[in-house]
Design a protein around this motif. Structure first.
Motif, PDB file in Angstrom:
ATOM      1  N   PHE A  65       0.853  -1.194   0.000  1.00 28.05           N
ATOM      2  CA  PHE A  65       0.000   0.000   0.000  1.00 28.05           C
ATOM      3  C   PHE A  65       0.889   1.245   0.000  1.00 28.05           C
ATOM      4  O   PHE A  65       1.844   1.338   0.768  1.00 28.05           O
ATOM      5  N   LYS A  66       0.577   2.232  -0.891  1.00 25.88           N
ATOM      6  CA  LYS A  66       1.399   3.447  -1.010  1.00 25.88           C
ATOM      7  C   LYS A  66       0.585   4.665  -0.626  1.00 25.88           C
ATOM      8  O   LYS A  66      -0.606   4.767  -0.933  1.00 25.88           O
ATOM      9  N   LEU A  67       1.263   5.613   0.020  1.00 26.49           N
ATOM     10  CA  LEU A  67       0.628   6.854   0.465  1.00 26.49           C
ATOM     11  C   LEU A  67       1.601   7.995   0.174  1.00 26.49           C
ATOM     12  O   LEU A  67       2.790   7.877   0.445  1.00 26.49           O
ATOM     13  N   TYR A  86       1.976  -1.445   5.286  1.00 28.09           N
ATOM     14  CA  TYR A  86       0.572  -1.732   5.610  1.00 28.09           C
ATOM     15  C   TYR A  86      -0.201  -0.416   5.684  1.00 28.09           C
ATOM     16  O   TYR A  86       0.355   0.621   6.109  1.00 28.09           O
ATOM     17  N   GLU A  87      -1.502  -0.459   5.325  1.00 25.24           N
ATOM     18  CA  GLU A  87      -2.294   0.786   5.242  1.00 25.24           C
ATOM     19  C   GLU A  87      -2.282   1.547   6.572  1.00 25.24           C
ATOM     20  O   GLU A  87      -2.012   2.751   6.609  1.00 25.24           O
ATOM     21  N   GLN A  88      -2.554   0.825   7.692  1.00 22.58           N
ATOM     22  CA  GLN A  88      -2.616   1.523   8.989  1.00 22.58           C
ATOM     23  C   GLN A  88      -1.233   2.061   9.385  1.00 22.58           C
ATOM     24  O   GLN A  88      -1.127   3.131   9.995  1.00 22.58           O
ATOM     25  N   ASN A  89      -0.166   1.328   9.000  1.00 26.29           N
ATOM     26  CA  ASN A  89       1.196   1.785   9.328  1.00 26.29           C
ATOM     27  C   ASN A  89       1.579   3.030   8.541  1.00 26.29           C
ATOM     28  O   ASN A  89       2.220   3.940   9.066  1.00 26.29           O
ATOM     29  N   THR A  90       1.208   3.062   7.240  1.00 23.15           N
ATOM     30  CA  THR A  90       1.535   4.231   6.406  1.00 23.15           C
ATOM     31  C   THR A  90       0.808   5.460   6.924  1.00 23.15           C
ATOM     32  O   THR A  90       1.355   6.566   6.933  1.00 23.15           O
ATOM     33  N   THR A  91      -0.438   5.266   7.356  1.00 18.31           N
ATOM     34  CA  THR A  91      -1.216   6.399   7.903  1.00 18.31           C
ATOM     35  C   THR A  91      -0.541   6.931   9.168  1.00 18.31           C
ATOM     36  O   THR A  91      -0.393   8.142   9.355  1.00 18.31           O
ATOM     37  N   ALA A  92      -0.098   6.015  10.028  1.00 18.60           N
ATOM     38  CA  ALA A  92       0.548   6.423  11.283  1.00 18.60           C
ATOM     39  C   ALA A  92       1.871   7.149  10.983  1.00 18.60           C
ATOM     40  O   ALA A  92       2.191   8.168  11.618  1.00 18.60           O
ATOM     41  N   ALA A  93       2.626   6.639   9.994  1.00 17.49           N
ATOM     42  CA  ALA A  93       3.886   7.280   9.621  1.00 17.49           C
ATOM     43  C   ALA A  93       3.646   8.669   9.040  1.00 17.49           C
ATOM     44  O   ALA A  93       4.376   9.621   9.324  1.00 17.49           O
ATOM     45  N   ARG A  94       2.562   8.777   8.218  1.00 19.70           N
ATOM     46  CA  ARG A  94       2.211  10.105   7.645  1.00 19.70           C
ATOM     47  C   ARG A  94       1.901  11.094   8.757  1.00 19.70           C
ATOM     48  O   ARG A  94       2.337  12.248   8.735  1.00 19.70           O
TER      49      ARG A  94
END
Length: 1270
Positions: free
Chosen positions: A1053-1055, A1104-1112
């Motif tokens: 998943f990319k953000l 992972y989607e939830q991890n990328t959101t947290a990193a953002r």
């Protein structure tokens, strides 16, 4: 005798302190006026003279002062004399042994005899100087001894003319050496700059006469020879030498004299003739005759020949000139190369000059010079690879010389006129063709990137050259040029230029990082044949990994590549190293030798399972080793787990127990015995139990025994009884027996020795293979027990020494069994039964008599064992086991291990059939066998097994049957498993590693269908009991792969987040600390934009989607915080900047960490050197500014104080002082000195003779040693 008075500062102060107060003041002030001179000390006060005479009372009183008030004059009776022994008169000339050897011994002897004191020294000429001190008569006696014992050898001189000296010396001094050797003398010839003509000879009388005679003989011989110098005009030298030196050679041969004519290049007119006087005179007359004749008859003509054509007239090495001289008798004079003259002079007979002139013009015009225009960068293409293009032209026209000058846009051609036109046209054609289809360009690249453009072994640059068909010139390192030149096809040149510039641009964005990795891990990281490092390089293809040379002993591993890739690779390698460090823990486990095979398991199954499940390396000792230690290496926890599992197997197999016994630590050493012999004998006797004593000096009494319950109990009893014996009384005895008797004395399973021990109570220790003395047997116990045991053993040994011979009958059909394999069976019998010699009759004799020779008991025991073997052989049967040939290799196992195991377990012999050759032609009719009638055909049973499938077993019936069952159990079976086709490549793994691992683990063969078949069926072939486990393992792997596929999809998943590029460095942090923390904490990959990207504000997060959101969110929080920050400039005095920054920035880092702000100090040469910028949150910035201003105030006080102190300190560089200049110091001044009251001259302070300095050379003066010799 002379004396030197040294006046130090202390003595001067002391002298001055003795003056009157007003004198002291005057002395301190310095002699500044004539009136002050009266207060100066007199010369006699400052330097009291020594007494000259002390005979009269008046004289004594007159000179009585501080020096002489207590001195009484004494007259010495000791005298000193110096004797010099020249080198040629010394008896002992070994310079290297000065101060030792015979010479020194003689001197010591002389001192003892005469009572005089001798001191030896060596002069520069290697002469010996001897200083003798003592009473007069002693010195005289010593002198006599010295002359008689140290000074020998006669010498003489011979005078010959100075010019003859070189003939005495000879070439490289060879003649002189030969003369000295022949006459056994030393010959000294004066140097060339010495005007003396005397030659000095030293040696024995006989030798002196011989040498004198030889030298006079050489001189007399030289008197007969003569040297004549004749001045002949240089222009006539060619006529005297003749063509190719023929005339002068004839003259020398005819006269016998040596004629030396200077070469044409040397501007000398003198011809030197040497030889016997008559020969020289004859040669001079002949030379003058030639000269006079040529001078009278020869005329000259001068012609103009182009300078460029002179070399053709001269020819190679002047041969053409010599040819003209030989042909016409005319000498041709060419002006020197450095002259601009083009005039050539011909000298000779008038009638020959015409012919010579024709020759000169012919030679001059035979060659021409021309040039072809060609750009200098095309020169190497015209030459071709290894000169191939030019070779084609030069082979046709070998006399044409083609010259390329670097940097010039032309090619010079030189050669015969007739060939020049053709060569010129060919070169011009090549140039025209190349100009039409070739191009070049130049690019600028920083020299530091050149080696990376070239690549390892020139890989990159060779690829570009081959791909674009161009030539690329990269300047060498020593040129330090940044210009790269590309030449070739116009399109290829442009493509190569583009690719090289892209490579260079990419390298500019690269970084280099040094990793510190201990050298001991380098080989492990690289792996066998570089396999492991290849995996790392495949994972990070853009990173170049360089390991140091093993000889350098360096720990630095260099990484180079794109910044992000280098960081990833660095982390990956650091993780590898951390695992290696963690995995290097090692533990040793003692396991009974008989259980090692159970721990290994069938085909290594057990040990493999333990290794893989505990992730450890387990090393077992070799089969032929006596060691029982199994070494486990890996992580500490894993090693302990593996150790427990191995011990559990042993415990399960043999009911192993562990027991602790308390024995006083002071007895431990005596129980262990010398090199562990005592405790080893107990372990062997008690079934090989393990007995572990605590470390020496630990003070622990506990001894651990591990092994089968019965054996442990037995060992415990023995240890306790021995300990009790040791505490009461213990006795030791030694006896000797041949090593071959030891096994028999011990008996099968230790039976014999156990009987002796049980009957006497003593312990018998036999030597191990490591012991030096293999015959020594030690008996330990009470005195009575030892005596009895010793008696029994001595009787046994005596009986063994009693050799007997016996005969037994063995059927000839069994003989082969005993003597097969180089008599292995007989060797085993000899080892077991005290070295009994068994002799079988020769092959073919049909005798059944076998002879046994050895000790009586040993012979009986060996005979009994052979009878048992014969009974087994008589009871043998042969069985056949039919198994298809294709399974035979699988049944045998690796290196025949499986079949060897069956042979050992069932005590049978197994013979496999020869392999059937599939290429052999099938016979049309069956072959007739013996006994068949002609014409009859033997019927074959179609159900009968093939010969190649029949395995033959020999042994007792019941054992053969069991072995057949074991063989059939090894026949492999095949099953099929359905696995989705898309997972096949993951099951196979990289280069087949995955499938190999499974096949090794489950001991099966796994067959994956070819990709083009698109089949889901995988076949597993192996033993029936392995197949279920293999199938289960394969399906488990399929589940893992399916789970990984799902996980991979979730992780991709990319953000994208938009952040102003000015905040990027802050988000990355110092050395990537902040971004690394975010990546690790949220398990994501964060990619910042490259320099050339269009969207410089886009940061990409993958995971992972939830991890990328947290990193953002974490990045956004940092950005929000940065946007709140402000920057303020403050003025801090530049003199305190260094104090605030601190050593290596320690102070400024502390302030930045404490106040959470960023500080920027001005660079050197800034417009305002006092301006400091503080960046951070408003409230923190204010606090930091207050703190900095307080520090400035505190540090400025120190600065001002230091500057005020500096004003009062004396400047370092010897500059002008604040005080008034004092004028030059006059030193220490005295009145009434000898040089002021008389005509004596004052001592010169600069004179090295009057005031010598240490180490400086001093002018020679007369001394008691006599004149110096050089």
């Amino acid at each position: 005798m002379s004396s030197v008075a040294v006046l130090t500062q202390e003595s001067f102060n002391e002298h001055r302190s003795g003056l009157l107060p007003e004198q002291a003041v005057a002395a301190a002030a310095g002699p500044s006026s004539a009136g002050d001179e009266e207060v100066l000390p007199t010369y006699k006060d400052a330097f009291p003279p020594l007494p000259e005479k002390a005979t009269s009372l008046e004289g004594t009183q007159e000179s009585a002062n501080a020096w002489t008030s207590k001195i009484r004059p004494l007259k010495s009776s000791i005298i000193t004399q110096v004797f010099h022994v020249p080198l040629e008169e010394r008896k002992y000339k070994d310079i290297n042994q000065f101060g030792e050897g015979d010479q020194a011994k003689i001197c010591v002897d002389i001192m003892h005899k005469t009572g005089a004191h001798l001191e030896l020294s060596m002069a520069k000429d290697q002469g010996l100087s001897i200083m003798v001190s003592g009473k007069l008569d002693a010195v005289m006696k010593a002198r006599k001894e010295i002359v008689s014992r140290l000074q020998t050898q006669a010498s003489a001189t011979v005078a010959i003319p100075k010019e003859h000296h070189r003939f005495v010396i000879g070439k490289n001094g060879e003649k002189l050496q030969e003369l000295e050797l022949k006459t056994a003398t030393k010959i000294q010839i004066p140097r060339p700059d010495d005007s003396s003509n005397h030659i000095k000879i030293s040696g024995t009388k006989e030798g002196l006469e011989k040498a004198k005679h030889e030298i006079l003989l050489i001189s007399a011989e030289q008197d007969k020879r003569a040297v004549e110098r004749v001045n002949i005009d240089k222009v006539y030298h060619p006529f005297i030498t003749g063509a190719f030196n023929k005339t002068v050679a004839d003259l020398m041969q005819e006269t016998g004299a040596r004629i030396n004519v200077p070469p044409p290049s040397v501007n000398k007119t003198e011809i030197v003739i040497t030889g016997e006087k008559e020969q020289v005179a004859l040669a001079v007359n002949m030379i003058k005759k030639i000269y006079e004749e040529k001078k009278k008859n020869a005329t000259t003509i001068a012609v103009e020949v182009k300078k460029s054509q002179h070399k053709y007239v001269i020819g190679p090495k002047g041969n053409t000139l010599q040819e003209i001289l030989e042909k016409t008798g005319v000498s041709v004079e060419i002006p020197p190369p450095d002259s601009s003259s083009e005039t050539v002079i011909l000298r000779g007979e008038p009638d020959r000059l015409g012919q010579a002139l024709t020759e000169v013009y012919a030679k001059a015009n035979s060659y021409t010079v021309s040039s072809v225009s060609a750009p200098s960068w095309l020169h190497r293409f015209i030459i071709g690879k290894k000169g191939q293009n030019l070779a084609k032209i030069t082979q046709q026209m070998p006399k044409v010389h083609i010259e390329f000058t670097e940097g010039e846009d032309k090619i010079t051609l030189e050669g015969p006129t007739k060939d020049m036109q053709l060569v010129q046209s060919q070169i011009e054609a090549i140039v025209t063709d190349l100009v039409s289809r070739m191009d070049y360009t130049e690019i600028i690249v920083d020299p530091k990137f050149h080696r990376h453009l070239i690549g390892k072994g020139g890989a990159n640059i060779n690829r570009i050259k081959d791909q674009h068909k161009v030539s690329v010139r990269i300047p060498p390192d020593n040129e330090k040029s940044n210009l790269i030149r590309i030449e070739g096809d116009p399109q290829g040149v442009q493509e190569a230029k583009k690719e090289l510039l892209e490579l260079a641009s990419r390298m500019e964005n690269e970084r280099t990082k040094d990793l510190i990795i201990e050298q001991r891990f380098h080989r492990a990281i690289i792996g066998q044949k570089g396999e492991k490092i290849k995996e790392v390089r495949d994972k990070f293809p853009e990173v170049i990994i360089n390991f140091p040379d093993p000889a350098q002993k360096s720990d630095i591993v260099q990484l180079r590549g794109p910044r992000t890739e280098v960081e990833k690779c660095s982390k990956f390698m650091q993780k590898m190293v951390a695992e290696m460090v963690e995995n290097s823990y090692s533990v040793s486990v003692p396991i009974f030798k008989q259980f090692h095979k159970n721990i290994i398991g069938k085909g290594g199954a057990n040990i493999k399972k333990i290794r893989e499940e505990t992730n450890t390396k387990i090393d077992l000792p070799a089969e032929n080793s006596n060691s029982e230690m199994i070494i486990i290496t890996g992580k500490k926890a894993n090693c302990e787990a593996a150790r427990n599992r191995i011990l559990a197997i042993q415990k399960e197999l043999a009911n192993i127990t562990e027991m602790e016994v308390s024995i006083p630590s002071k007895l431990h050493n005596s129980l262990i015995g010398s090199k562990g012999r005592f405790v080893r004998s107990i372990m062997e006797e008690c079934g090989g139990v393990h007995i572990h004593f605590p470390t020496e000096g630990s003070g622990i009494d506990t001894v651990t025994i591990r092994g089968p319950a019965e054996d442990v109990e037995k060992a415990r009893r023995q240890l306790l009884s021995l300990a009790e014996e040791k505490q009461t009384k213990s006795h030791t005895a030694e006896l000797r027996a041949k090593p071959e008797y030891h096994k028999f004395l011990i008996g099968k399973g230790g039976g014999n020795i156990r009987k002796v021990r049980d009957s006497t109570g003593a312990r018998i220790i036999f030597p191990t293979s490591e012991d030096k003395d293999q015959e020594l047997i030690t008996v330990v116990g009470t005195e009575e027990a030892v005596r009895e045991a010793q008696k029994e053993l001595e009787e046994l040994i005596k009986s063994l020494d009693n050799i007997v011979e016996d005969v037994m009958t063995v059927d000839p059909k069994h003989h082969r069994y005993f003597v097969a394999r180089r008599g292995q069976v007989l060797r085993d019998i000899a080892d077991e039964y005290g070295g009994v010699m068994v002799s079988f009759p020769r092959t073919g004799s049909q005798s059944d008599k076998v002879t046994l020779k050895g000790a009586k008991d040993c012979v009986e025991a060996a005979k009994k064992r052979m009878q048992e073997i014969i009974e087994d052989l008589d009871a043998q049967v042969t069985m056949e086991c039919v198994i298809p040939q294709k399974f035979h290799r699988s049944i045998m196992g690796p290196k025949g291990s499986r079949i060897q195991q069956i042979t050992r377990d069932h005590n049978v012999q197994i013979k496999f059939p020869d392999r059937e050759d599939p290429q052999a032609p099938v016979a049309e009719a069956p072959v007739q066998e013996n006994g068949e009638a002609d014409g009859e055909v033997k019927e074959t049973d179609p159900t009968a097994p093939k010969k190649c499938d029949v395995i033959v077993l020999s042994g007792r019936k019941e054992r053969c049957e069991a072995a057949v069952e074991a063989l059939k159990a090894l026949v492999p079976v095949t099953i099929e498993v359905e696995v989705p086709f898309e997972l096949h490549r993951y099951i196979i793994g990289q280069k087949g590693s995955g499938i190999r691992k499974m096949m090794d683990e489950y001991e099966v063969n796994i067959q994956v269908p070819a990709p083009e078949l698109q089949s889901d069926i995988i076949s597993i072939t192996g033993l029936a009991n392995h197949l279920d486990r293999a199938k289960e393992g394969l399906l488990e792997r399929v589940k893992e792969l399916q789970a990984e596929q799902e996980d991979r999809a979730l992780r991709s998943f990319k953000l994208t987040i938009t952040v102003d590029p000015k905040y990027h460095p802050k988000i990355i942090g110092r050395k990537g600390a902040i971004i690394t923390q975010i990546r690790t904490e949220h398990d994501v990959n964060i990619q910042f934009p490259e320099k050339n990207d269009e969207n410089q504000d886009q940061i990409t997060i993958t995971g992972y989607e939830q991890n990328t959101t947290a990193a953002r969110d974490a990045i956004q929080a940092i950005v929000d915080e940065l946007e709140e920050m402000i920057s303020e400039d403050i003025t801090l005095d530049s003199r305190v900047h260094a104090r605030i920054i601190g050593a290596r920035g320690k102070g400024i880092r502390k302030i930045m960490e404490e106040f959470k702000v960023d500080l920027r100090f001005p660079q050197s040469g800034a417009a305002d050197p006092n301006l400091v910028t503080v960046t951070g949150r408003p409230e923190l910035v204010d606090e930091a500014i207050d703190h900095l201003l307080n520090l400035e105030e505190e540090y400025m006080a120190d600065v001002v104080e230091n500057e005020s102190k500096q004003a009062y300190m004396k400047p370092r560089g010897g500059g002008a002082s604040v005080e008034e200049p004092r004028g030059p110091s006059k030193g220490f001044v005295v009145r009434e000195a000898p040089w002021t009251t008389s005509n004596e001259k004052a001592p010169d302070m600069s004179s090295s003779e009057d005031f010598p300095s240490f180490g400086a050379p001093v002018a020679a003066k007369a001394s008691p040693w006599g004149p110096k010799r050089f």
